[in-house]
Write an enzyme that holds these catalytic residues in place. Structure first.
Site, PDB file in Angstrom:
ATOM      1  N   CYS A   1      95.175 -17.666  26.439  1.00  0.00           N
ATOM      2  CA  CYS A   1      95.238 -18.100  27.840  1.00  0.00           C
ATOM      3  C   CYS A   1      96.337 -17.380  28.601  1.00  0.00           C
ATOM      4  O   CYS A   1      97.266 -16.826  28.006  1.00  0.00           O
ATOM      5  CB  CYS A   1      95.519 -19.609  27.930  1.00  0.00           C
ATOM      6  SG  CYS A   1      94.396 -20.663  27.016  1.00  0.00           S
TER       7      CYS A   1
ATOM      8  N   CYS B   1      97.561 -21.528  32.626  1.00  0.00           N
ATOM      9  CA  CYS B   1      96.316 -22.240  32.293  1.00  0.00           C
ATOM     10  C   CYS B   1      96.494 -23.756  32.463  1.00  0.00           C
ATOM     11  O   CYS B   1      97.492 -24.325  32.001  1.00  0.00           O
ATOM     12  CB  CYS B   1      95.893 -21.934  30.858  1.00  0.00           C
ATOM     13  SG  CYS B   1      94.320 -22.712  30.400  1.00  0.00           S
TER      14      CYS B   1
ATOM     15  N   CYS C   1      90.992 -20.507  32.437  1.00  0.00           N
ATOM     16  CA  CYS C   1      91.954 -19.695  33.198  1.00  0.00           C
ATOM     17  C   CYS C   1      91.563 -18.227  33.282  1.00  0.00           C
ATOM     18  O   CYS C   1      92.199 -17.452  34.005  1.00  0.00           O
ATOM     19  CB  CYS C   1      93.356 -19.830  32.613  1.00  0.00           C
ATOM     20  SG  CYS C   1      93.550 -19.125  30.953  1.00  0.00           S
TER      21      CYS C   1
ATOM     22  N   CYS D   1      90.025 -17.666  27.220  1.00  0.00           N
ATOM     23  CA  CYS D   1      89.803 -19.025  27.716  1.00  0.00           C
ATOM     24  C   CYS D   1      88.879 -18.975  28.934  1.00  0.00           C
ATOM     25  O   CYS D   1      89.053 -18.142  29.827  1.00  0.00           O
ATOM     26  CB  CYS D   1      91.147 -19.651  28.116  1.00  0.00           C
ATOM     27  SG  CYS D   1      91.033 -21.235  28.966  1.00  0.00           S
TER      28      CYS D   1
END
Length: 344
Positions: free
Chosen positions: A32, A36, A66, A63
């Site tokens: 991430c 995030c 994000c 991810c």
């Protein structure tokens, strides 16, 4: 940057760290960006990488919340701002959010983090800046109004009253049509010049040379009708002098100055501070909900031309140093010392 520093930035969801590294979670095999919105993992499950490519080489996947492989939020906002002069010109905040594939609420969060204002507030400021730019090369107020994206004169004058101060027709001609009275008085920290329109104070400045203060005022409003009339601004001169001498602190006076949406927020926060109180540039940025905007806060302070009425002298560096001041660091020191002495 140490891993512990990176972890702190992850815990804080520090927008300034976006694009500088990514973090990966061993238990989920997902990486991430630092900002995030997902729940924070246990520290022992986390490792850090300089970029998405390094994380993927170790078997981690991006991810979906994000989207760490996409541009960081600062670059995202910068791109949208550039698009306002092209593909996004004339679009509403709702339309821009739809084009970006985001909910308007999320887009506003991104804008607040980077710029300290919502999309709508930024658009209003952008239109006015575009309008002013066009007026400087054209005498056609109506044409400039529509070119800048205002749908009607009432919309333009509604915005200009709140942000421009002077009416659009006079602003574009360097203040022509505006009547400005000014006065000068000696004080314990040098000469004070105060100038005001019918709406309020447009300049409060300090200096060692009264003639230069007057010259600077006339350059600033080179096409306005400017008259020295100490009596007309006597109440303002009295109020500023009393503040400097520590007899009575200035609470509020009407001001008539131009401000962008971001400057207006910074200046309003400053007007809410109390004598003897100091803030840091980063502290002001945090109060605005834009912790990475310290430099923009500093620029807003430097743009202030009404000393004490907007008390930018109360903003200091994180180290405690006085940093810069438009009217001289020594005056800034004296103002702070006098305020602290009176509130003790």
């Amino acid at each position: 940057m140490s891993t512990e520093t990176m972890w702190e930035k992850v815990l804080q969801r520090d927008a300034a760290a976006d694009g500088r590294f990514v973090y990966a979670v061993r238990s989920t095999h997902i990486y991430c960006r630092p900002t995030c919105p997902s729940k924070r993992p246990n520290r022992e499950q986390v490792e850090f990488f300089a970029n998405p490519k390094e994380a993927e080489q170790k078997g981690y996947r991006a991810c979906r919340r994000c989207a760490p492989k996409t541009e960081n939020i600062a670059s995202h906002v910068a791109r949208i701002c550039r698009e306002l002069t092209d593909d996004y010109k004339g679009l509403s905040p709702e339309d821009i959010a739809a084009r970006e594939g985001l909910a308007l609420r999320r887009l506003n969060q991104i804008f607040r983090t980077v710029l300290g204002v919502t999309v709508r507030e930024y658009l209003a400021s952008h239109k006015l800046e575009d309008f002013k730019s066009k007026l400087k090369t054209s005498q056609d107020v109506t044409g400039s109004m529509y070119d800048a994206g205002f749908g009607s004169p009432s919309r333009l004058y509604e915005k200009s009253d709140a942000v421009l101060g002077m009416t659009p027709a006079s602003y574009g001609r360097g203040g022509r049509g505006a009547h400005i009275a000014f006065g000068i008085r000696d004080s314990e920290i040098g000469h004070i010049l105060i100038a005001a329109t019918e709406k309020g104070v447009c300049t409060i400045s300090f200096g060692d040379n009264a003639k230069k203060l007057e010259s600077d005022l006339r350059k600033e409003f080179h096409a306005a009708e400017i008259t020295r009339n100490d009596d007309a601004v006597e109440q303002y001169l009295d109020a500023i002098a009393a503040h400097i001498e520590g007899n009575e602190f200035l609470t509020s006076i009407p001001i008539d100055i131009h401000a962008t949406a971001f400057q207006a927020k910074v200046w309003q926060l400053l007007r809410n501070t109390k004598p003897g109180e100091t803030l840091t540039y980063s502290g002001l940025a945090a109060k605005l909900g834009a912790p990475s905007a310290s430099r923009a806060v500093a620029r807003a302070c430097a743009s202030n031309r009404v000393a004490i009425a907007i008390p930018c002298h109360r903003v200091v560096a994180a180290s405690g140093d006085l940093s810069g001041y438009r009217w001289g660091v020594e005056r800034k020191r004296q103002l702070l010392q006098r305020e602290r002495k009176q509130v003790v």
